[in-house]
Design a protein around this motif. Sequence first.
Motif, PDB file in Angstrom:
ATOM      1  N   ALA A 182      68.067  29.250  46.890  1.00 41.87           N
ATOM      2  CA  ALA A 182      67.403  28.093  47.477  1.00 41.87           C
ATOM      3  C   ALA A 182      66.034  27.908  46.849  1.00 41.87           C
ATOM      4  CB  ALA A 182      67.267  28.257  48.988  1.00 41.87           C
ATOM      5  N   VAL A 183      65.593  26.643  46.760  1.00 36.54           N
ATOM      6  CA  VAL A 183      64.246  26.312  46.323  1.00 36.54           C
ATOM      7  C   VAL A 183      63.703  25.230  47.253  1.00 36.54           C
ATOM      8  CG1 VAL A 183      64.606  26.905  43.897  1.00 36.54           C
ATOM      9  CG2 VAL A 183      65.074  24.568  44.676  1.00 36.54           C
ATOM     10  N   ALA A 184      62.369  25.076  47.297  1.00 35.64           N
ATOM     11  CA  ALA A 184      61.728  24.069  48.139  1.00 35.64           C
ATOM     12  C   ALA A 184      61.038  23.038  47.265  1.00 35.64           C
ATOM     13  CB  ALA A 184      60.725  24.714  49.082  1.00 35.64           C
ATOM     14  N   THR A 185      61.202  21.757  47.606  1.00 32.83           N
ATOM     15  CA  THR A 185      60.543  20.687  46.873  1.00 32.83           C
ATOM     16  C   THR A 185      59.092  20.570  47.320  1.00 32.83           C
ATOM     17  OG1 THR A 185      61.039  18.941  48.469  1.00 32.83           O
ATOM     18  CG2 THR A 185      62.752  19.469  46.832  1.00 32.83           C
ATOM     19  N   ALA A 186      58.318  19.776  46.588  1.00 27.60           N
ATOM     20  CA  ALA A 186      56.915  19.561  46.942  1.00 27.60           C
ATOM     21  C   ALA A 186      56.785  18.912  48.319  1.00 27.60           C
ATOM     22  CB  ALA A 186      56.247  18.687  45.882  1.00 27.60           C
ATOM     23  N   GLU A 187      57.810  18.178  48.724  1.00 23.10           N
ATOM     24  CA  GLU A 187      57.799  17.537  50.043  1.00 23.10           C
ATOM     25  C   GLU A 187      58.229  18.480  51.156  1.00 23.10           C
ATOM     26  OE1 GLU A 187      58.077  14.954  46.720  1.00 23.10           O
ATOM     27  OE2 GLU A 187      59.612  16.366  47.439  1.00 23.10           O
ATOM     28  N   GLY A 188      58.643  19.696  50.790  1.00 20.61           N
ATOM     29  CA  GLY A 188      59.031  20.677  51.796  1.00 20.61           C
ATOM     30  C   GLY A 188      60.514  20.707  52.103  1.00 20.61           C
ATOM     31  N   ARG A 189      61.292  19.869  51.453  1.00 24.20           N
ATOM     32  CA  ARG A 189      62.736  19.928  51.668  1.00 24.20           C
ATOM     33  C   ARG A 189      63.316  21.139  50.951  1.00 24.20           C
ATOM     34  NH1 ARG A 189      64.801  13.588  51.387  1.00 24.20           N
ATOM     35  NH2 ARG A 189      63.610  12.894  53.221  1.00 24.20           N
ATOM     36  N   ILE A 190      64.437  21.620  51.442  1.00 21.37           N
ATOM     37  CA  ILE A 190      65.033  22.845  50.913  1.00 21.37           C
ATOM     38  C   ILE A 190      66.367  22.514  50.250  1.00 21.37           C
ATOM     39  CG2 ILE A 190      65.936  25.123  51.497  1.00 21.37           C
ATOM     40  CD1 ILE A 190      63.951  25.105  53.867  1.00 21.37           C
ATOM     41  N   HIS A 251      64.962  16.481  37.595  1.00 20.61           N
ATOM     42  CA  HIS A 251      63.988  17.318  38.292  1.00 20.61           C
ATOM     43  C   HIS A 251      64.490  18.721  38.588  1.00 20.61           C
ATOM     44  CE1 HIS A 251      63.500  13.040  39.463  1.00 20.61           C
ATOM     45  NE2 HIS A 251      62.217  13.286  39.278  1.00 20.61           N
ATOM     46  N   LEU A 252      65.787  18.845  38.813  1.00 15.94           N
ATOM     47  CA  LEU A 252      66.374  20.116  39.260  1.00 15.94           C
ATOM     48  C   LEU A 252      67.331  20.637  38.201  1.00 15.94           C
ATOM     49  CD1 LEU A 252      66.783  22.148  41.683  1.00 15.94           C
ATOM     50  CD2 LEU A 252      68.767  20.733  42.308  1.00 15.94           C
ATOM     51  N   LEU A 253      67.169  21.899  37.847  1.00 13.99           N
ATOM     52  CA  LEU A 253      68.077  22.558  36.905  1.00 13.99           C
ATOM     53  C   LEU A 253      68.986  23.484  37.701  1.00 13.99           C
ATOM     54  CD1 LEU A 253      68.681  22.843  33.847  1.00 13.99           C
ATOM     55  CD2 LEU A 253      67.067  24.758  33.804  1.00 13.99           C
ATOM     56  N   VAL A 254      70.289  23.365  37.473  1.00  9.81           N
ATOM     57  CA  VAL A 254      71.292  24.110  38.243  1.00  9.81           C
ATOM     58  C   VAL A 254      72.079  25.025  37.323  1.00  9.81           C
ATOM     59  CG1 VAL A 254      73.308  23.932  39.760  1.00  9.81           C
ATOM     60  CG2 VAL A 254      71.507  22.184  39.851  1.00  9.81           C
ATOM     61  N   ALA A 255      72.177  26.289  37.699  1.00 13.83           N
ATOM     62  CA  ALA A 255      73.072  27.219  37.013  1.00 13.83           C
ATOM     63  C   ALA A 255      74.463  27.026  37.607  1.00 13.83           C
ATOM     64  CB  ALA A 255      72.598  28.656  37.204  1.00 13.83           C
ATOM     65  N   ASP A 256      75.300  26.288  36.888  1.00 14.70           N
ATOM     66  CA  ASP A 256      76.653  25.956  37.356  1.00 14.70           C
ATOM     67  C   ASP A 256      77.577  27.077  36.891  1.00 14.70           C
ATOM     68  OD1 ASP A 256      78.703  24.587  38.516  1.00 14.70           O
ATOM     69  OD2 ASP A 256      78.787  22.985  37.024  1.00 14.70           O
ATOM     70  N   ARG A 263      73.241  22.255  34.613  1.00 18.77           N
ATOM     71  CA  ARG A 263      73.312  20.840  34.995  1.00 18.77           C
ATOM     72  C   ARG A 263      71.919  20.367  35.409  1.00 18.77           C
ATOM     73  NH1 ARG A 263      78.629  20.266  36.727  1.00 18.77           N
ATOM     74  NH2 ARG A 263      78.464  18.018  36.328  1.00 18.77           N
ATOM     75  N   GLY A 264      71.631  19.124  35.156  1.00 15.47           N
ATOM     76  CA  GLY A 264      70.378  18.515  35.573  1.00 15.47           C
ATOM     77  C   GLY A 264      70.631  17.521  36.686  1.00 15.47           C
ATOM     78  N   VAL A 265      69.768  17.524  37.700  1.00 16.50           N
ATOM     79  CA  VAL A 265      69.913  16.602  38.832  1.00 16.50           C
ATOM     80  C   VAL A 265      68.633  15.773  38.968  1.00 16.50           C
ATOM     81  CG1 VAL A 265      70.322  16.366  41.305  1.00 16.50           C
ATOM     82  CG2 VAL A 265      71.417  18.227  40.035  1.00 16.50           C
ATOM     83  N   ASP A 266      68.780  14.467  38.950  1.00 22.13           N
ATOM     84  CA  ASP A 266      67.675  13.547  39.224  1.00 22.13           C
ATOM     85  C   ASP A 266      67.597  13.387  40.741  1.00 22.13           C
ATOM     86  OD1 ASP A 266      66.121  11.217  39.722  1.00 22.13           O
ATOM     87  OD2 ASP A 266      66.496  10.514  37.683  1.00 22.13           O
ATOM     88  N   LEU A 267      66.533  13.906  41.338  1.00 21.01           N
ATOM     89  CA  LEU A 267      66.428  13.901  42.795  1.00 21.01           C
ATOM     90  C   LEU A 267      66.092  12.524  43.356  1.00 21.01           C
ATOM     91  CD1 LEU A 267      64.554  17.281  43.390  1.00 21.01           C
ATOM     92  CD2 LEU A 267      66.998  16.812  43.556  1.00 21.01           C
ATOM     93  N   VAL A 268      65.758  11.574  42.494  1.00 22.98           N
ATOM     94  CA  VAL A 268      65.500  10.210  42.948  1.00 22.98           C
ATOM     95  C   VAL A 268      66.791   9.395  42.977  1.00 22.98           C
ATOM     96  CG1 VAL A 268      64.248   8.066  42.494  1.00 22.98           C
ATOM     97  CG2 VAL A 268      63.127  10.280  42.100  1.00 22.98           C
ATOM     98  N   THR A 269      67.514   9.396  41.865  1.00 23.00           N
ATOM     99  CA  THR A 269      68.737   8.592  41.777  1.00 23.00           C
ATOM    100  C   THR A 269      69.986   9.354  42.235  1.00 23.00           C
ATOM    101  OG1 THR A 269      69.249   9.279  39.509  1.00 23.00           O
ATOM    102  CG2 THR A 269      67.738   7.410  39.793  1.00 23.00           C
TER     103      THR A 269
END
Length: 606
Positions: A182-190, A251-256, A263-269
């Motif tokens: 798990a990681v936490a975003t700057a906004e505090g979401r997990i 924004h997010l790098l995932v070890a798939d 994998r890369g995840v755009d947390l906005v779109t």
Amino acid sequence: MASEQRRARVRAPELAGDVWLNTGGETVTLAQLRGKIVLLDFWTSGCINCLHVLDELRPLEEEFADVLVTIGVHSPKFLHEGEAAAIEAAVRRYEVHHPVLNDPDLTTWSQYAVKAWPTLVIVDPQGYVVHTAAGEGHAEALRRVIAELVETHDAQGTLRRGGSPYVPVEEQPADLRFPSKAVATAEGRILVADTGNHSIAEFASDGETLIRRFGSGERGRADGAFDVASFAEPSGLALLPAEVADQAGYHLLVADTANHLLRGVDLVTGEVTTVAGTGTQWRDGDTDGDALSIDLTSPWDVVWWEPAGGAVVAMAGNHTLGLFDPRTGRISRFAGTTVEGLRDGKLAEAFFAQTSGLAVQGDRLWLADAETSALRYVEDGEVHTAIGTDLFSFGHRDGDAADALLQHPLGVAVLADGTIAIADTYNGAVRHYDPASGEVATLAENLAEPSGLLLTGEALLVVESAAHRLTALPPAADGQRVAGDALAVRRPPTELAPGTVEFSVVFTPPPGEKLDDRFGPSTRLQVTAAPPELLAEGEGTGTELTRTLKIAEGHTEGVLQVVAQAASCDSEAEHPVCRVTRQDWGVPIRITPDGPDRLQLILAGA
């Protein structure tokens, strides 16, 4: 079939253990399976090579569903792996859809003279062992052997079709299923790697309110929108620095992990893209270059580390660390040799064993090294060990780090005071290490396979994998001292005579294949030892699968670390399909005056 007639007719020993899973509670015997082709998979749930084999077997089980019965013989390395609840969880976590026999005392392992995880054994419809192979990468060879058995025994009338002892277990849907990190975003979401649900779950700061999910929930590797994209057992997560994310486009790098991809995840779109890996598991060849053209192998965790200039990847599948730069799309090997073991020193010379958890502390990178039950770190171009000794020693013991013991840790975190928390997975505990004092303590016990840790404010959030939840430890959790026994892998050591030992690895190409020597030697053998001074002669890398070893005087025990590989190709095809078979062995040995002066390991053979 001529090739089968040349094999020695060895009757397969009956299966013995304490618990059967995926059979509806019924015991399965080889006698009941007469007329079927039986594939025995000797595995243990913490072994990354064993997990690779589970994926390799799925297409075979589908292709030969009416004649083949696969039986997983779970022969544990660690104490925790032998517990019934642990193996039941592993069977569900890794979606094992065949009967599994728990063999906690290695009874069936010993009867089949197994020496490595994983080992595969084929038993023909008349109950005889006809093929044995150690390691992974044998899918095509197994397919050829099984197809040949089908043809022969169908003609003889000794093949029985239909019916299966497998009884599926009903699964209940849940927000989390065997989460990993798990990681936490700057906004505090997990953000949680929801491994069993093949997706990334985003929770509110309370860790309980599910906001959205990246991934359809189906196992796959599709890119695209958040509800269309798919993952396969994702594990590690890393948030990129803002300026790096702007350049990379995510924004997010995932070890798939099971896809052997990043994998890369755009947390906005919500868009998911593949940024590293080909989807083919690395077995040999390049590890440096354009990331989308380089094979990866079970990336387990990932973290951004500024001193390295990129994201460090715990490449569990070949016991190394990789380095990925999202800005340039390049990947390279950062540390390790692919030899499984524990050896400190320069990055390019160090040995790791299933690199599984990463955490950054300034110029120091902390590492949970699962199979050596070790806490290690990288600093100033060198690898160091804080806790841990070798591949076969483990336990739950606190105190001075030199005497402390862990059991298959998968996660690590840096606490606010600069001390280190360890997800001591197979001990069901969170441990605490103080680099200043060198002292180890236990922060929490009775957790269900803690696999990841996340510091949120003053609280430490534990990814409690086998309980399918996130658990917050109290901010002021006091450490306690546990004085557990030193434990060792129950696998019996191989006895050898002192002095000179003739060593060989057997590789027999499967039906329809021959050794591939078009571009030079088709085989390679690397031998090292722990401790390094165990071998007076015979250490090193060569192209022959036979070698004379000389045990140094004064040694009574140790571990031979062996890496063997063989290249083979279709023997008749105009454009042959070629493959590399590779296996790592850590062979514990005991030197006795009346021990044998020969040691043979089977990579693949009839």
